[in-house]
Design a protein around this motif. Structure first.
Motif, mmCIF file in Angstrom:
data_model
loop_
_atom_site.group_PDB
_atom_site.id
_atom_site.type_symbol
_atom_site.label_atom_id
_atom_site.label_comp_id
_atom_site.label_asym_id
_atom_site.label_seq_id
_atom_site.Cartn_x
_atom_site.Cartn_y
_atom_site.Cartn_z
ATOM 1 N N UNK A 29 12.527 14.508 21.892
ATOM 2 C CA UNK A 29 11.473 15.485 22.161
ATOM 3 C C UNK A 29 10.301 14.834 22.888
ATOM 4 N N UNK A 30 9.954 13.612 22.474
ATOM 5 C CA UNK A 30 8.864 12.895 23.143
ATOM 6 C C UNK A 30 9.220 12.570 24.586
ATOM 7 N N UNK A 31 10.472 12.212 24.812
ATOM 8 C CA UNK A 31 10.928 11.930 26.181
ATOM 9 C C UNK A 31 10.803 13.164 27.059
ATOM 10 N N UNK A 32 11.166 14.327 26.519
ATOM 11 C CA UNK A 32 11.077 15.557 27.297
ATOM 12 C C UNK A 32 9.639 16.007 27.474
ATOM 13 N N UNK A 160 17.517 16.778 22.274
ATOM 14 C CA UNK A 160 16.631 17.415 21.298
ATOM 15 C C UNK A 160 17.301 18.612 20.613
ATOM 16 N N UNK A 161 17.875 19.577 21.354
ATOM 17 C CA UNK A 161 18.492 20.704 20.655
ATOM 18 C C UNK A 161 19.705 20.327 19.825
ATOM 19 N N UNK A 234 5.360 20.801 30.130
ATOM 20 C CA UNK A 234 6.193 21.205 29.013
ATOM 21 C C UNK A 234 7.563 20.574 29.076
ATOM 22 N N UNK A 235 8.317 20.707 27.976
ATOM 23 C CA UNK A 235 9.600 20.014 27.885
ATOM 24 C C UNK A 235 10.639 20.577 28.835
ATOM 25 N N UNK A 236 10.495 21.817 29.276
ATOM 26 C CA UNK A 236 11.482 22.380 30.188
ATOM 27 C C UNK A 236 11.407 21.776 31.582
ATOM 28 N N UNK A 237 10.355 21.029 31.868
ATOM 29 C CA UNK A 237 10.263 20.372 33.168
ATOM 30 C C UNK A 237 11.346 19.311 33.329
#
Length: 341
Positions: A29-32, A160-161, A234-237
């Protein structure tokens, strides 16, 4: 080691697995969220500042040529670029989130395998004779499938998911489904458990990875619909385009579907040996077949009707929902010959 010692070791390895998966989840999650992208953002900001500085110096040179009084540093562009590189190096995150996540993921899946092996050795049977063991095995298959997909298709964004699903599944298994090591019902004392159930576990783990890709597809589709610049933060990037997610879900499903088909066929053969019939419209049999039909429709629509994108993803998500209901809903809402599972 005695059987009791092996069972105790299995429980301790389970705790180790859960801890490693939780830390890996945080690292993914941190990576994303702000991993190396933070450094890239800082680099872009510094590069803009450097360009502005170079433009100001160029303007100053023009003024000097026109007779203005100014001190101009001819090496300003090089110095600005060097300063930018130094600043970016200083602001680069000290934690390498991707490597940390992958390392803990691999160590965690090793401990997870140890949970199954020691559990099986302590019981002198295949370690998926009850719901606790079955869910533990499915979680292992899902994480192992993710690791393969991650290295094969560079799909670290699924970390993450998938790890979130694995942590939730193991939490449910340990809190509500835990069962001490013991013998299984006579119907499960068959070599078919090593074939039929193993195939079902493998297919379910792969379908879980495809389901995670499909869920990310819908999240990414919603962001892309708002405009090309919406997902800059955001993480979706860090998630690829919807087209890439669509293809990835299809590839994983194409791998899992034949295994699920084989699991249903081998289950029918086992049912004939155990109960004297190949098919008896048991709730588990019905929903396994329903799941097979929806996944078959998904692959058929893609290959013959050219379905892709939203329509195909909807079928994929519907099939994954049927798969989850087949595992959780059928086992607890209906009674049948598979109730012992």
């Amino acid at each position: 080691m005695s059987n009791a010692d092996l069972a105790n070791l299995s429980d301790k390895l389970m705790l180790t697995t859960v801890v490693m998966y939780i830390i890996a989840l945080v690292a993914y999650a941190a990576d994303m969220g702000f991993g190396r992208r933070g450094a890239a953002t800082a680099a872009e900001a510094k590069a803009s500042e450097a360009k502005a500085a170079v433009s100001e110096k160029a303007a100053a040179k023009v003024l000097v040529g026109a007779g203005g009084a100014a001190d101009v540093d001819d090496d300003a562009p090089a110095k600005a670029a060097a300063a930018t590189d130094d600043d970016v190096d200083e602001e680069r995150p000290q934690v390498d989130w991707p490597r940390l996540a992958i390392l803990l993921n691999v160590l965690g899946v090793g401990a997870h395998l140890g949970v199954l092996v020691t559990r099986g050795l302590s019981a002198n049977r295949w370690p998926w004779g009850n719901m606790y063991e079955f869910l533990t095995a499915i979680s292992f298959a899902a994480v192992a499938a993710f690791i393969v997909v991650m290295f094969r298709y560079k799909a670290r964004f699924l970390g993450a998911p998938v790890m979130f699903a694995a942590v939730i599944a193991l939490g449910v298994a340990n809190i509500w489904l835990y069962d001490s090591v013991g013998p299984v019902t006579p119907a499960l004392n068959s070599y078919w458990i090593a074939i039929h159930v193993s195939a079902a576990i493998t297919a379910t783990g792969a379908f879980t990875v495809a389901g995670a890709a499909t869920i990310l597809y819908f999240l990414k589709l919603r962001v892309e619909a708002r405009g090309p610049k919406t997902d800059d933060h955001g993480f979706l990037a860090r998630v690829p385009s919807t087209e890439s997610l669509d293809r990835l879900a299809m590839r994983v499903t194409m791998f899992a579907f034949p295994i699920w088909t084989a699991a249903i066929i081998m289950g029918a053969i086992w049912a004939d040996q155990a109960w004297g019939r190949y098919w008896g419209w048991d709730p588990k049999e019905i929903w396994s077949f329903v799941t097979w039909i929806i996944y078959a429709a998904y692959l058929h629509a893609r290959s013959t009707a050219g379905w892709k994108g939203r329509k195909a993803a909807f079928l994929s998500l519907l099939a994954f929902a049927a798969l989850l209901f087949n595992f959780f809903g059928v086992n607890y809402m209906f009674s049948g010959l598979h109730s012992y599972a």
